[in-house]
Design a protein around this motif. Structure first.
Motif, PDB file in Angstrom:
ATOM      1  N   MET A   1      -9.658   3.999 -10.690  1.00 36.41           N
ATOM      2  CA  MET A   1      -9.287   2.872  -9.857  1.00 36.41           C
ATOM      3  C   MET A   1      -8.120   3.245  -8.936  1.00 36.41           C
ATOM      4  N   ASN A   2      -7.232   4.106  -9.424  1.00 36.11           N
ATOM      5  CA  ASN A   2      -6.097   4.516  -8.599  1.00 36.11           C
ATOM      6  C   ASN A   2      -6.549   5.312  -7.381  1.00 36.11           C
ATOM      7  N   ILE A   3      -7.626   6.072  -7.524  1.00 38.23           N
ATOM      8  CA  ILE A   3      -8.126   6.860  -6.394  1.00 38.23           C
ATOM      9  C   ILE A   3      -8.628   5.923  -5.296  1.00 38.23           C
ATOM     10  N   LEU A   4      -9.277   4.845  -5.672  1.00 35.05           N
ATOM     11  CA  LEU A   4      -9.764   3.874  -4.697  1.00 35.05           C
ATOM     12  C   LEU A   4      -8.605   3.198  -3.968  1.00 35.05           C
ATOM     13  N   ILE A   5      -7.564   2.861  -4.696  1.00 35.30           N
ATOM     14  CA  ILE A   5      -6.398   2.229  -4.080  1.00 35.30           C
ATOM     15  C   ILE A   5      -5.718   3.192  -3.120  1.00 35.30           C
ATOM     16  N   ILE A   6      -5.581   4.446  -3.512  1.00 32.91           N
ATOM     17  CA  ILE A   6      -4.966   5.446  -2.630  1.00 32.91           C
ATOM     18  C   ILE A   6      -5.826   5.656  -1.382  1.00 32.91           C
ATOM     19  N   ALA A   7      -7.143   5.706  -1.556  1.00 30.06           N
ATOM     20  CA  ALA A   7      -8.037   5.884  -0.408  1.00 30.06           C
ATOM     21  C   ALA A   7      -7.929   4.700   0.550  1.00 30.06           C
ATOM     22  N   LEU A   8      -7.837   3.490   0.017  1.00 32.13           N
ATOM     23  CA  LEU A   8      -7.691   2.310   0.873  1.00 32.13           C
ATOM     24  C   LEU A   8      -6.345   2.304   1.595  1.00 32.13           C
ATOM     25  N   GLN A   9      -5.299   2.754   0.918  1.00 33.34           N
ATOM     26  CA  GLN A   9      -3.994   2.830   1.563  1.00 33.34           C
ATOM     27  C   GLN A   9      -3.996   3.845   2.703  1.00 33.34           C
ATOM     28  N   VAL A  10      -4.650   4.972   2.489  1.00 34.33           N
ATOM     29  CA  VAL A  10      -4.766   5.977   3.553  1.00 34.33           C
ATOM     30  C   VAL A  10      -5.581   5.417   4.715  1.00 34.33           C
ATOM     31  N   LEU A  11      -6.639   4.666   4.403  1.00 34.77           N
ATOM     32  CA  LEU A  11      -7.466   4.055   5.436  1.00 34.77           C
ATOM     33  C   LEU A  11      -6.676   3.042   6.248  1.00 34.77           C
ATOM     34  N   VAL A  12      -5.828   2.266   5.604  1.00 33.06           N
ATOM     35  CA  VAL A  12      -5.013   1.278   6.309  1.00 33.06           C
ATOM     36  C   VAL A  12      -4.036   1.972   7.260  1.00 33.06           C
ATOM     37  N   VAL A  13      -3.387   3.025   6.781  1.00 38.52           N
ATOM     38  CA  VAL A  13      -2.420   3.736   7.627  1.00 38.52           C
ATOM     39  C   VAL A  13      -3.127   4.411   8.803  1.00 38.52           C
ATOM     40  N   ALA A  14      -4.240   5.077   8.531  1.00 46.62           N
ATOM     41  CA  ALA A  14      -4.962   5.772   9.593  1.00 46.62           C
ATOM     42  C   ALA A  14      -5.507   4.790  10.630  1.00 46.62           C
ATOM     43  N   SER A  15      -6.089   3.694  10.167  1.00 48.19           N
ATOM     44  CA  SER A  15      -6.625   2.724  11.118  1.00 48.19           C
ATOM     45  C   SER A  15      -5.514   2.019  11.896  1.00 48.19           C
ATOM     46  N   SER A  16      -4.340   1.869  11.303  1.00 48.58           N
ATOM     47  CA  SER A  16      -3.208   1.278  12.026  1.00 48.58           C
ATOM     48  C   SER A  16      -2.777   2.175  13.177  1.00 48.58           C
ATOM     49  N   VAL A  17      -2.698   3.464  12.921  1.00 51.82           N
ATOM     50  CA  VAL A  17      -2.301   4.410  13.969  1.00 51.82           C
ATOM     51  C   VAL A  17      -3.367   4.462  15.070  1.00 51.82           C
ATOM     52  N   ILE A  18      -4.637   4.522  14.671  1.00 51.65           N
ATOM     53  CA  ILE A  18      -5.721   4.585  15.648  1.00 51.65           C
ATOM     54  C   ILE A  18      -5.777   3.302  16.472  1.00 51.65           C
ATOM     55  N   MET A  19      -5.613   2.165  15.815  1.00 54.14           N
ATOM     56  CA  MET A  19      -5.653   0.895  16.525  1.00 54.14           C
ATOM     57  C   MET A  19      -4.482   0.789  17.514  1.00 54.14           C
ATOM     58  N   GLY A  20      -3.321   1.267  17.131  1.00 50.20           N
ATOM     59  CA  GLY A  20      -2.180   1.276  18.053  1.00 50.20           C
ATOM     60  C   GLY A  20      -2.453   2.121  19.283  1.00 50.20           C
ATOM     61  N   ALA A  21      -3.083   3.271  19.076  1.00 48.70           N
ATOM     62  CA  ALA A  21      -3.431   4.129  20.217  1.00 48.70           C
ATOM     63  C   ALA A  21      -4.466   3.461  21.111  1.00 48.70           C
ATOM     64  N   PHE A  22      -5.467   2.823  20.520  1.00 52.30           N
ATOM     65  CA  PHE A  22      -6.489   2.137  21.311  1.00 52.30           C
ATOM     66  C   PHE A  22      -5.880   1.003  22.124  1.00 52.30           C
ATOM     67  N   ILE A  23      -4.975   0.264  21.539  1.00 51.78           N
ATOM     68  CA  ILE A  23      -4.340  -0.855  22.246  1.00 51.78           C
ATOM     69  C   ILE A  23      -3.497  -0.337  23.415  1.00 51.78           C
ATOM     70  N   LEU A  24      -2.805   0.775  23.209  1.00 53.56           N
ATOM     71  CA  LEU A  24      -1.997   1.336  24.291  1.00 53.56           C
ATOM     72  C   LEU A  24      -2.851   1.920  25.408  1.00 53.56           C
ATOM     73  N   LEU A  25      -4.087   2.303  25.112  1.00 48.89           N
ATOM     74  CA  LEU A  25      -4.969   2.856  26.131  1.00 48.89           C
ATOM     75  C   LEU A  25      -5.603   1.791  27.019  1.00 48.89           C
ATOM     76  N   HIS A  26      -5.575   0.523  26.592  1.00 47.76           N
ATOM     77  CA  HIS A  26      -6.173  -0.539  27.399  1.00 47.76           C
ATOM     78  C   HIS A  26      -5.451  -0.666  28.732  1.00 47.76           C
ATOM     79  N   LYS A  27      -6.223  -1.039  29.740  1.00 51.45           N
ATOM     80  CA  LYS A  27      -5.657  -1.167  31.067  1.00 51.45           C
ATOM     81  C   LYS A  27      -4.929  -2.497  31.182  1.00 51.45           C
TER      82      LYS A  27
END
Length: 82
Positions: A1-27
């Motif tokens: 269960m801890n592996i799933l929680i760690i994977a979800l935490q990594v997914l949240v951090v990665a998607s936060s960074v990617i989403m920030g980049a996408f938002i900054l790329l908008h015109k």
């Protein structure tokens, strides 16, 4: 269960960074970084380019994935007692 929680935490951090980049790329109203990638190729003031439409789609998908990962983390944390 801890592996799933760690994977979800990594997914949240990665998607936060990617989403920030996408938002900054908008015109913005006066142009933006997306102009360098072909987003500024519009015919009229009311239309948007293909790059801007695709960037909007990618941002929505990333935001949905981010929200789903946060909700899954909340449910797992609530019912596992961590």
């Amino acid at each position: 269960m801890n592996i799933l929680i760690i994977a979800l935490q990594v997914l949240v951090v990665a998607s936060s960074v990617i989403m920030g980049a996408f938002i900054l790329l908008h015109k913005a109203s006066g142009g933006g970084v997306s102009d360098m990638f072909g987003g500024g190729m519009t015919n009229s003031l009311n239309s948007t380019g293909v790059a801007e439409k695709n960037l909007t789609r990618f941002t929505i998908v990333t935001a949905t994935l981010w929200a789903a990962a946060i909700m899954a983390l909340a449910v797992l944390t609530r019912f596992t007692g961590l």
